[in-house]
Motif scaffolding. Sequence first.
Motif, short mmCIF file in Angstrom:
data_model
loop_
_atom_site.label_atom_id
_atom_site.label_comp_id
_atom_site.label_asym_id
_atom_site.label_seq_id
_atom_site.Cartn_x
_atom_site.Cartn_y
_atom_site.Cartn_z
N GLY A 171 -13.83 4.11 -1.93
CA GLY A 171 -13.32 3.10 -2.72
C GLY A 171 -11.53 2.92 -2.83
O GLY A 171 -10.85 1.93 -2.51
N GLY A 172 -11.08 4.11 -3.00
CA GLY A 172 -9.61 4.21 -2.98
C GLY A 172 -9.11 3.89 -1.56
O GLY A 172 -7.81 3.44 -1.45
N ALA A 173 -9.77 4.42 -0.54
CA ALA A 173 -9.16 4.13 0.62
C ALA A 173 -9.02 2.52 0.94
O ALA A 173 -8.05 2.16 1.57
N ALA A 174 -10.14 1.77 0.52
CA ALA A 174 -9.89 0.27 0.69
C ALA A 174 -9.16 -0.15 -0.13
O ALA A 174 -8.51 -1.00 0.59
N GLU A 175 -8.61 0.15 -1.42
CA GLU A 175 -7.83 -0.42 -2.09
C GLU A 175 -6.29 0.01 -1.51
O GLU A 175 -5.31 -0.82 -1.89
N THR A 176 -6.38 1.08 -0.83
CA THR A 176 -5.05 1.34 -0.38
C THR A 176 -4.70 0.86 0.97
O THR A 176 -3.50 0.60 1.27
N LEU A 177 -5.55 1.08 1.89
CA LEU A 177 -5.31 0.63 3.32
C LEU A 177 -5.42 -0.57 3.51
O LEU A 177 -4.52 -1.32 4.43
N LEU A 178 -6.36 -1.31 3.06
CA LEU A 178 -6.51 -2.68 3.49
C LEU A 178 -5.28 -3.77 3.09
O LEU A 178 -4.73 -4.77 3.84
N PRO A 179 -4.62 -3.33 1.84
CA PRO A 179 -3.56 -4.23 1.47
C PRO A 179 -2.29 -3.91 2.64
O PRO A 179 -1.58 -4.62 2.92
N GLN A 180 -2.27 -2.77 3.45
CA GLN A 180 -1.36 -2.43 4.34
C GLN A 180 -1.66 -3.35 5.55
O GLN A 180 -0.61 -3.12 6.33
N HIS A 181 -2.64 -3.79 5.64
CA HIS A 181 -2.91 -4.70 6.65
C HIS A 181 -3.02 -6.05 6.53
O HIS A 181 -3.79 -6.98 7.15
N GLY A 182 -2.38 -6.54 5.32
CA GLY A 182 -2.38 -8.09 5.00
C GLY A 182 -3.40 -8.44 4.32
O GLY A 182 -3.60 -9.65 3.93
N PHE A 183 -4.08 -7.72 3.41
CA PHE A 183 -5.16 -8.48 2.67
C PHE A 183 -4.99 -7.86 1.18
O PHE A 183 -6.05 -7.25 0.44
N SER A 184 -3.73 -8.07 0.70
CA SER A 184 -3.51 -7.59 -0.68
C SER A 184 -4.20 -8.65 -1.49
O SER A 184 -4.61 -9.68 -1.27
N ASP A 185 -4.82 -8.00 -2.60
CA ASP A 185 -5.50 -8.98 -3.64
C ASP A 185 -6.79 -9.43 -3.12
O ASP A 185 -7.38 -10.46 -3.62
N ARG A 186 -7.16 -8.91 -1.80
CA ARG A 186 -8.30 -9.57 -1.39
C ARG A 186 -9.54 -8.37 -1.39
O ARG A 186 -10.54 -8.66 -0.80
N ILE A 187 -9.35 -7.20 -2.05
CA ILE A 187 -10.36 -6.20 -1.76
C ILE A 187 -10.38 -5.65 -3.36
O ILE A 187 -9.37 -5.27 -4.03
#
Length: 175
Positions: free
Chosen positions: A140-156
Amino acid sequence: MTTVYIADTGVFVRCGEPDNNKFQRLRRALRQADVSLRIPQRVYEELGGDPVADEYPSGNIPYPDGFEEGWIVVADELNYANPLVSTVMDKTRRFIASETDRDEDSIEKADTALVGLAAQLLDTGRADHVVLLTTDKPAGGAAETLLPQHGFSDRIEFRYVSVEYLETITAGEFQ
């Protein structure tokens, strides 16, 4: 806005058997909210499903009613040729290894598939927002940390599925 809910194996393990109160509460909440849990094919395999069966669910799956009723759905195969999916999965493996002080090769593929599926759904526009339901805090931490780094801020969003969460879950969690 399209929200997709992704679940890991631990959610079902924590629920127990289909006649268990936690399982029934989850089932009722999802059905009342008219929402499905997506599971990566790797999670389906961990639950005992046969990925080459003609029709889901296969005979070994312990939760056939969830598939038949439509509140558990096996997601499409991950597109490893998509650089975003493969990159996020690699980074997830490294993130979990670092968080748990384990060797990268020992990280379960289903854990990386959770984050890979979230990335794929967001990248292809099949979801505007993803909620990851898991008992695995590093994933869960990986998802919330990594996906925003790829343009998905506030979407996970990561929701830790504790026993208490399952004992109090309602349809409101999915609306």
